[in-house]
Motif scaffolding. Structure first.
Motif, PDB file in Angstrom:
ATOM      1  N   ALA A  43      63.359  50.124  29.105  1.00 43.06           N
ATOM      2  CA  ALA A  43      63.907  50.551  27.818  1.00 43.06           C
ATOM      3  C   ALA A  43      65.214  49.819  27.523  1.00 43.06           C
ATOM      4  N   ALA A  44      65.443  49.555  26.284  1.00 43.29           N
ATOM      5  CA  ALA A  44      66.671  48.917  25.830  1.00 43.29           C
ATOM      6  C   ALA A  44      67.149  49.659  24.590  1.00 43.29           C
ATOM      7  N   THR A  45      68.387  49.433  24.243  1.00 46.41           N
ATOM      8  CA  THR A  45      68.947  50.048  23.042  1.00 46.41           C
ATOM      9  C   THR A  45      69.252  48.953  22.023  1.00 46.41           C
ATOM     10  N   TRP A  46      69.429  49.363  20.778  1.00 48.20           N
ATOM     11  CA  TRP A  46      69.796  48.405  19.742  1.00 48.20           C
ATOM     12  C   TRP A  46      71.146  47.773  20.069  1.00 48.20           C
ATOM     13  N   GLU A  47      72.044  48.542  20.664  1.00 50.66           N
ATOM     14  CA  GLU A  47      73.353  47.998  21.048  1.00 50.66           C
ATOM     15  C   GLU A  47      73.196  46.907  22.103  1.00 50.66           C
ATOM     16  N   ARG A  48      72.319  47.143  23.064  1.00 52.69           N
ATOM     17  CA  ARG A  48      72.071  46.154  24.110  1.00 52.69           C
ATOM     18  C   ARG A  48      71.485  44.881  23.505  1.00 52.69           C
ATOM     19  N   ILE A  49      70.561  45.051  22.596  1.00 51.39           N
ATOM     20  CA  ILE A  49      69.949  43.908  21.922  1.00 51.39           C
ATOM     21  C   ILE A  49      71.007  43.122  21.152  1.00 51.39           C
ATOM     22  N   GLY A  50      71.852  43.833  20.408  1.00 51.47           N
ATOM     23  CA  GLY A  50      72.915  43.170  19.655  1.00 51.47           C
ATOM     24  C   GLY A  50      73.864  42.403  20.563  1.00 51.47           C
ATOM     25  N   GLY A  51      74.205  42.987  21.708  1.00 56.28           N
ATOM     26  CA  GLY A  51      75.084  42.309  22.660  1.00 56.28           C
ATOM     27  C   GLY A  51      74.459  41.043  23.219  1.00 56.28           C
ATOM     28  N   TYR A  52      73.165  41.105  23.485  1.00 55.18           N
ATOM     29  CA  TYR A  52      72.478  39.928  24.026  1.00 55.18           C
ATOM     30  C   TYR A  52      72.365  38.825  22.971  1.00 55.18           C
ATOM     31  N   VAL A  53      72.107  39.226  21.732  1.00 54.37           N
ATOM     32  CA  VAL A  53      72.059  38.249  20.635  1.00 54.37           C
ATOM     33  C   VAL A  53      73.423  37.567  20.482  1.00 54.37           C
ATOM     34  N   ARG A  54      74.508  38.349  20.586  1.00 53.57           N
ATOM     35  CA  ARG A  54      75.849  37.764  20.494  1.00 53.57           C
ATOM     36  C   ARG A  54      76.113  36.804  21.660  1.00 53.57           C
ATOM     37  N   LEU A  55      75.636  37.138  22.848  1.00 55.73           N
ATOM     38  CA  LEU A  55      75.790  36.255  24.007  1.00 55.73           C
ATOM     39  C   LEU A  55      75.082  34.921  23.751  1.00 55.73           C
ATOM     40  N   MET A  56      73.858  34.980  23.236  1.00 60.74           N
ATOM     41  CA  MET A  56      73.135  33.745  22.936  1.00 60.74           C
ATOM     42  C   MET A  56      73.831  32.944  21.835  1.00 60.74           C
ATOM     43  N   ARG A  57      74.411  33.633  20.853  1.00 59.33           N
ATOM     44  CA  ARG A  57      75.148  32.939  19.795  1.00 59.33           C
ATOM     45  C   ARG A  57      76.336  32.176  20.393  1.00 59.33           C
ATOM     46  N   ARG A  58      77.008  32.772  21.369  1.00 57.15           N
ATOM     47  CA  ARG A  58      78.123  32.088  22.036  1.00 57.15           C
ATOM     48  C   ARG A  58      77.645  30.816  22.736  1.00 57.15           C
ATOM     49  N   ALA A  59      76.373  30.783  23.105  1.00 50.86           N
ATOM     50  CA  ALA A  59      75.785  29.603  23.759  1.00 50.86           C
ATOM     51  C   ALA A  59      75.207  28.625  22.738  1.00 50.86           C
ATOM     52  N   GLY A  60      75.392  28.914  21.453  1.00 52.15           N
ATOM     53  CA  GLY A  60      74.931  27.994  20.416  1.00 52.15           C
ATOM     54  C   GLY A  60      73.541  28.257  19.890  1.00 52.15           C
ATOM     55  N   VAL A  61      72.965  29.411  20.205  1.00 56.31           N
ATOM     56  CA  VAL A  61      71.616  29.746  19.744  1.00 56.31           C
ATOM     57  C   VAL A  61      71.715  30.837  18.693  1.00 56.31           C
ATOM     58  N   GLU A  62      71.263  30.517  17.490  1.00 59.10           N
ATOM     59  CA  GLU A  62      71.237  31.501  16.416  1.00 59.10           C
ATOM     60  C   GLU A  62      69.972  32.340  16.527  1.00 59.10           C
ATOM     61  N   SER A  63      70.057  33.569  16.083  1.00 61.45           N
ATOM     62  CA  SER A  63      68.901  34.461  16.042  1.00 61.45           C
ATOM     63  C   SER A  63      68.623  34.844  14.602  1.00 61.45           C
ATOM     64  N   LEU A  64      67.368  34.735  14.215  1.00 59.20           N
ATOM     65  CA  LEU A  64      66.950  35.088  12.862  1.00 59.20           C
ATOM     66  C   LEU A  64      65.794  36.070  12.930  1.00 59.20           C
ATOM     67  N   VAL A  65      65.697  36.909  11.922  1.00 55.79           N
ATOM     68  CA  VAL A  65      64.560  37.820  11.793  1.00 55.79           C
ATOM     69  C   VAL A  65      63.798  37.403  10.547  1.00 55.79           C
ATOM     70  N   ALA A  66      62.530  37.116  10.727  1.00 53.54           N
ATOM     71  CA  ALA A  66      61.672  36.740   9.598  1.00 53.54           C
ATOM     72  C   ALA A  66      60.781  37.920   9.232  1.00 53.54           C
ATOM     73  N   LYS A  67      60.480  38.031   7.974  1.00 50.87           N
ATOM     74  CA  LYS A  67      59.617  39.115   7.491  1.00 50.87           C
ATOM     75  C   LYS A  67      58.265  38.582   7.022  1.00 50.87           C
ATOM     76  N   ASP A  68      58.010  37.276   7.294  1.00 51.17           N
ATOM     77  CA  ASP A  68      56.782  36.671   6.783  1.00 51.17           C
ATOM     78  C   ASP A  68      56.061  35.835   7.839  1.00 51.17           C
ATOM     79  N   CYS A  69      56.133  36.267   9.091  1.00 47.99           N
ATOM     80  CA  CYS A  69      55.446  35.532  10.167  1.00 47.99           C
ATOM     81  C   CYS A  69      53.939  35.742  10.086  1.00 47.99           C
ATOM     82  N   PRO A  70      53.178  34.780  10.578  1.00 47.26           N
ATOM     83  CA  PRO A  70      51.732  34.982  10.663  1.00 47.26           C
ATOM     84  C   PRO A  70      51.408  36.192  11.537  1.00 47.26           C
ATOM     85  N   GLU A  71      50.319  36.854  11.216  1.00 48.20           N
ATOM     86  CA  GLU A  71      49.901  38.028  11.991  1.00 48.20           C
ATOM     87  C   GLU A  71      49.771  37.666  13.469  1.00 48.20           C
TER      88      GLU A  71
END
Length: 164
Positions: free
Chosen positions: A26-54
């Motif tokens: 199990a993970a929390t939204w806070e944990r997810i946000g922290g990990y996304v911020r860690l990856m951003r510090r490493a130069g990796v952007e995170s995006l959420v798409a609403k139109d991905c193929p099924e």
């Protein structure tokens, strides 16, 4: 080496027994946000798409250094989202590492052993070219780890990219 191989075999059996999503911690939204911020510090952007193929849950684009999460195909469940995030971040780690995270011989040996125990253990690998099997199996192994271990692996493989 034997101890490492045994732990690896147990992890493979865990994944094949529980399934890739059910084996997640199990993970929390806070944990997810922290990990996304860690990856951003490493130069990796995170995006959420609403139109991905099924069926597409996420992807990592090496050239653009973007990790994509497919919001239209993911349930509103942080444990499920964490699994996809951890899986895609494994591909980021492979990029940082300049290749796979573990020796091919060990991975192949343990995959063969797991297939003998559970013949359809890696059935979804048929969706990928054989040249991608190693990196996809590694990503499935990473996604089954607890969040602390995923983050430790990220620091190990991408730590030199973190902005100070």
């Amino acid at each position: 080496m034997r101890r490492c191989r045994s732990s690896f075999a147990l992890l493979l059996l865990l994944i094949t027994s529980l399934g890739t999503i059910a084996g997640a911690r199990a993970a929390t939204w806070e944990r997810i946000g922290g990990y996304v911020r860690l990856m951003r510090r490493a130069g990796v952007e995170s995006l959420v798409a609403k139109d991905c193929p099924e069926g597409l849950l996420g992807a990592f684009h090496e050239g653009r250094q973007v990790l994509l999460m497919c919001g239209n195909n993911l349930p509103d469940d942080p444990a499920y989202v964490w699994v996809v995030l951890a899986h895609e971040s494994a591909h980021v780690m492979q990029f940082c590492n300049g290749g796979p995270l573990m020796p091919a011989a060990l991975l192949t040996q343990e995959m063969d052993r797991a297939r003998r125990t559970t013949p359809d253990a890696f059935h979804e690998l048929k969706l990928y070219h054989v040249s991608q099997h190693h990196v996809e199996v590694e990503a499935r192994l990473v996604q089954a780890l607890p969040p602390d271990e995923v983050e430790a692996l990220f620091h190990r493989h991408c730590g030199d990219r973190l902005e100070r």
